[in-house]
Design a protein around this motif. Structure first.
Motif, PDB file in Angstrom:
ATOM      1  N   PRO A  73       0.824  -1.240   0.007  1.00  0.00           N
ATOM      2  CA  PRO A  73      -0.071   0.070   0.008  1.00  0.00           C
ATOM      3  C   PRO A  73       0.706   1.313  -0.138  1.00  0.00           C
ATOM      4  O   PRO A  73       1.711   1.578   0.675  1.00  0.00           O
ATOM      5  CB  PRO A  73      -0.741  -0.100   1.297  1.00  0.00           C
ATOM      6  CG  PRO A  73      -0.696  -1.594   1.584  1.00  0.00           C
ATOM      7  CD  PRO A  73       0.381  -2.198   1.078  1.00  0.00           C
ATOM      8  N   GLY A  74       0.724   2.200  -0.843  1.00  0.00           N
ATOM      9  CA  GLY A  74       1.514   3.446  -1.175  1.00  0.00           C
ATOM     10  C   GLY A  74       2.729   3.317  -1.709  1.00  0.00           C
ATOM     11  O   GLY A  74       3.368   4.026  -1.878  1.00  0.00           O
ATOM     12  N   GLY A  75       3.126   1.888  -2.307  1.00  0.00           N
ATOM     13  CA  GLY A  75       4.300   1.650  -2.895  1.00  0.00           C
ATOM     14  C   GLY A  75       4.472   2.085  -4.422  1.00  0.00           C
ATOM     15  O   GLY A  75       3.292   2.349  -4.945  1.00  0.00           O
ATOM     16  N   TYR A  76       5.495   2.138  -4.778  1.00  0.00           N
ATOM     17  CA  TYR A  76       5.746   2.376  -6.126  1.00  0.00           C
ATOM     18  C   TYR A  76       5.201   1.313  -7.042  1.00  0.00           C
ATOM     19  O   TYR A  76       5.285   0.256  -6.902  1.00  0.00           O
ATOM     20  CB  TYR A  76       7.181   2.640  -6.529  1.00  0.00           C
ATOM     21  CG  TYR A  76       7.729   2.641  -8.021  1.00  0.00           C
ATOM     22  CD1 TYR A  76       7.949   4.114  -8.529  1.00  0.00           C
ATOM     23  CD2 TYR A  76       7.815   1.706  -8.765  1.00  0.00           C
ATOM     24  CE1 TYR A  76       8.138   4.237  -9.747  1.00  0.00           C
ATOM     25  CE2 TYR A  76       8.282   1.974 -10.032  1.00  0.00           C
ATOM     26  CZ  TYR A  76       8.452   3.248 -10.578  1.00  0.00           C
ATOM     27  OH  TYR A  76       8.678   3.458 -11.960  1.00  0.00           O
ATOM     28  N   PRO A  77       4.495   1.720  -8.388  1.00  0.00           N
ATOM     29  CA  PRO A  77       4.162   2.945  -8.737  1.00  0.00           C
ATOM     30  C   PRO A  77       2.648   3.666  -8.603  1.00  0.00           C
ATOM     31  O   PRO A  77       2.335   4.148  -9.347  1.00  0.00           O
ATOM     32  CB  PRO A  77       4.512   2.783 -10.432  1.00  0.00           C
ATOM     33  CG  PRO A  77       4.015   1.449 -10.561  1.00  0.00           C
ATOM     34  CD  PRO A  77       4.194   0.594  -9.364  1.00  0.00           C
ATOM     35  N   SER A  78       2.255   3.192  -7.301  1.00  0.00           N
ATOM     36  CA  SER A  78       0.807   3.419  -7.178  1.00  0.00           C
ATOM     37  C   SER A  78       0.248   5.075  -7.394  1.00  0.00           C
ATOM     38  O   SER A  78      -0.624   5.379  -7.485  1.00  0.00           O
ATOM     39  CB  SER A  78       0.510   2.945  -5.810  1.00  0.00           C
ATOM     40  OG  SER A  78       1.062   3.703  -4.710  1.00  0.00           O
ATOM     41  N   ASP A  79       1.499   5.788  -7.076  1.00  0.00           N
ATOM     42  CA  ASP A  79       1.317   7.367  -6.937  1.00  0.00           C
ATOM     43  C   ASP A  79       1.816   7.897  -8.232  1.00  0.00           C
ATOM     44  O   ASP A  79       1.731   9.229  -8.468  1.00  0.00           O
ATOM     45  CB  ASP A  79       1.995   8.052  -5.892  1.00  0.00           C
ATOM     46  CG  ASP A  79       3.545   7.831  -5.970  1.00  0.00           C
ATOM     47  OD1 ASP A  79       4.028   7.086  -6.602  1.00  0.00           O
ATOM     48  OD2 ASP A  79       4.163   8.408  -5.241  1.00  0.00           O
ATOM     49  N   VAL A  88      -1.774  -1.601 -11.358  1.00  0.00           N
ATOM     50  CA  VAL A  88      -0.986  -1.615  -9.871  1.00  0.00           C
ATOM     51  C   VAL A  88      -1.907  -2.504  -8.849  1.00  0.00           C
ATOM     52  O   VAL A  88      -3.199  -1.751  -8.936  1.00  0.00           O
ATOM     53  CB  VAL A  88      -0.639  -0.252  -9.340  1.00  0.00           C
ATOM     54  CG1 VAL A  88      -0.031  -0.499  -7.972  1.00  0.00           C
ATOM     55  CG2 VAL A  88       0.137   0.519 -10.228  1.00  0.00           C
ATOM     56  N   ARG A  89      -1.534  -3.245  -8.367  1.00  0.00           N
ATOM     57  CA  ARG A  89      -2.399  -4.141  -7.314  1.00  0.00           C
ATOM     58  C   ARG A  89      -1.584  -3.838  -5.909  1.00  0.00           C
ATOM     59  O   ARG A  89      -0.340  -4.122  -5.719  1.00  0.00           O
ATOM     60  CB  ARG A  89      -2.468  -5.527  -7.273  1.00  0.00           C
ATOM     61  CG  ARG A  89      -3.619  -5.844  -8.477  1.00  0.00           C
ATOM     62  CD  ARG A  89      -4.702  -5.545  -8.285  1.00  0.00           C
ATOM     63  NE  ARG A  89      -5.806  -6.002  -9.389  1.00  0.00           N
ATOM     64  CZ  ARG A  89      -5.878  -5.475 -10.408  1.00  0.00           C
ATOM     65  NH1 ARG A  89      -5.350  -4.248 -10.820  1.00  0.00           N
ATOM     66  NH2 ARG A  89      -6.622  -5.815 -11.011  1.00  0.00           N
ATOM     67  N   ASN A 117      10.821  -0.550  -4.710  1.00  0.00           N
ATOM     68  CA  ASN A 117      11.590   0.777  -4.896  1.00  0.00           C
ATOM     69  C   ASN A 117      11.446   1.462  -3.794  1.00  0.00           C
ATOM     70  O   ASN A 117      10.761   2.565  -3.456  1.00  0.00           O
ATOM     71  CB  ASN A 117      10.701   1.437  -6.052  1.00  0.00           C
ATOM     72  CG  ASN A 117      11.458   3.014  -6.380  1.00  0.00           C
ATOM     73  OD1 ASN A 117      12.660   3.364  -5.588  1.00  0.00           O
ATOM     74  ND2 ASN A 117      11.199   3.537  -7.434  1.00  0.00           N
ATOM     75  N   SER A 118      12.739   1.449  -2.881  1.00  0.00           N
ATOM     76  CA  SER A 118      12.723   1.885  -1.485  1.00  0.00           C
ATOM     77  C   SER A 118      12.893   3.610  -1.664  1.00  0.00           C
ATOM     78  O   SER A 118      12.604   4.275  -0.800  1.00  0.00           O
ATOM     79  CB  SER A 118      13.880   1.517  -0.780  1.00  0.00           C
ATOM     80  OG  SER A 118      15.124   1.862  -1.375  1.00  0.00           O
ATOM     81  N   THR A 119      13.101   3.979  -2.706  1.00  0.00           N
ATOM     82  CA  THR A 119      13.510   5.455  -3.104  1.00  0.00           C
ATOM     83  C   THR A 119      12.042   6.180  -3.281  1.00  0.00           C
ATOM     84  O   THR A 119      11.973   7.458  -3.380  1.00  0.00           O
ATOM     85  CB  THR A 119      14.217   5.989  -4.173  1.00  0.00           C
ATOM     86  OG1 THR A 119      13.542   5.637  -5.430  1.00  0.00           O
ATOM     87  CG2 THR A 119      15.577   5.252  -3.917  1.00  0.00           C
ATOM     88  N   ALA A 120      11.209   5.413  -3.446  1.00  0.00           N
ATOM     89  CA  ALA A 120       9.522   5.972  -3.874  1.00  0.00           C
ATOM     90  C   ALA A 120       8.579   5.664  -2.781  1.00  0.00           C
ATOM     91  O   ALA A 120       7.382   5.902  -3.270  1.00  0.00           O
ATOM     92  CB  ALA A 120       9.317   5.893  -5.077  1.00  0.00           C
ATOM     93  N   GLY A 121       8.911   5.080  -1.723  1.00  0.00           N
ATOM     94  CA  GLY A 121       7.704   4.558  -0.919  1.00  0.00           C
ATOM     95  C   GLY A 121       7.922   3.207  -0.173  1.00  0.00           C
ATOM     96  O   GLY A 121       9.135   2.708  -0.300  1.00  0.00           O
ATOM     97  N   PRO A 122       7.237   2.709   0.602  1.00  0.00           N
ATOM     98  CA  PRO A 122       7.297   1.442   1.194  1.00  0.00           C
ATOM     99  C   PRO A 122       7.477   0.299   0.178  1.00  0.00           C
ATOM    100  O   PRO A 122       7.291   0.127  -1.085  1.00  0.00           O
ATOM    101  CB  PRO A 122       5.997   1.339   1.734  1.00  0.00           C
ATOM    102  CG  PRO A 122       5.005   1.960   1.048  1.00  0.00           C
ATOM    103  CD  PRO A 122       5.627   3.194   0.525  1.00  0.00           C
TER     104      PRO A 122
END
Length: 288
Positions: A73-79, A88-89, A117-122
């Motif tokens: 939840p909230g992880g790349y590339p959801s945003d 995205v799931r 992708n730890s640079t963009a979210g959880p």
């Protein structure tokens, strides 16, 4: 008869068909693409249209796909604005992961794609990734990971991930780590999407990975920026810069078996993908 090998085109192991016009593939030098992140209903429809159009005599491009990215939840590339709806799931629990994998399998997926992708979210913890890998393996689906950020590429081989969607570009890997990865995981190149330091890091990592016998697969992240819907000269040149030339370059491009439809002749002497020429279709004869 002309000397060389007949092929049905090359393979791009990292594309996003929702971000390009997939009809343009039929005029390209590609014979197969692997979509690593699209809404499963959309990419399944693309694949079905191609299969129905060409039937038993395919002159087009074979489409394999992962379906949606799996991410926390909230992880790349959801945003990301470029990520189409449904591509995205967001997975919070083991039950969510199992359901998402089953959904991708039912939609015809050939692989599962996770984002780390730890640079963009959880990002997923080791336990969740290992569970995703085990569940996917039971359904015959290898897991491919977008690994970005310090330590992300390094942890994937030990968790059973089969391929990295991008050759590591966040940090230079040690020679020991490169050698360890060479025997355990494949890298999909995508070198040409980078510039500056990230490009230098990625090319150096690939050069050493290849020297250690690692499997490098040609992939472009097609749809990322203004990339051609075809064999990408910038990616081929970057692979050459990384020391992957001649027969090794052709292996990275994974030529597709020639069919009775569209075929290309690859000259044996040069082993250069841009030397291929269209070959006259040869129809099988009937009878004994």
């Amino acid at each position: 008869m002309a000397e060389g090998s007949y092929i049905g085109g090359f393979t791009d192991h990292h594309v996003h068909l929702q971000l390009v016009d997939p009809n343009r593939l039929e005029q390209s030098l590609l014979g197969r693409v692997l979509d690593l992140g699209s809404a499963p209903a959309a990419v399944s429809r693309f694949a079905q249209i191609v299969a129905a159009r060409f039937g038993d005599d395919p002159s087009g491009v074979s489409i394999s796909y992962a379906g949606a990215f799996l991410t926390p939840p909230g992880g790349y590339p959801s945003d990301r604005a470029w990520a189409p709806p449904g591509s995205v799931r967001e997975v919070a629990t083991l039950a969510d992961a199992a359901a998402a994998i089953a959904e991708m399998k039912a939609a015809g997926a050939a692989v599962i794609k996770i984002a780390s992708n730890s640079t963009a979210g959880p990002v997923f913890g080791d336990g969740m990734i290992n569970s995703i890998v085990r569940t996917a393996d039971q359904l015959g689906l290898p897991v491919v990971a977008h690994a970005e950020g310090p330590g992300e590429a390094e942890r994937m081989p030990g968790l059973g991930v089969r391929a990295l969607a991008h050759a590591p570009f966040s940090t230079p890997l040690s020679d020991t780590e490169v050698a360890r990865q060479a025997g355990r995981i494949a890298w999909i190149s995508t070198l040409a999407i980078h510039d500056g330091e990230a490009r230098e890091i990625a090319i150096d990592n690939v050069r050493r990975f290849h020297a250690h016998g690692g499997t490098v697969r040609y992939g472009t992240d097609m749809g990322n920026g203004d990339s051609p819907v075809d064999l990408n000269p910038a990616e081929v040149e970057a692979l050459r810069e990384a020391g992957i030339r001649g027969a090794a370059l052709i292996r990275a491009l994974v030529p597709v078996a020639a069919t009775n439809g569209r075929r290309f002749l690859l000259p044996a002497r040069d082993a250069d993908p841009f030397d291929v020429v269209p070959a006259v279709p040869v129809r099988p004869t009937s009878g004994a």
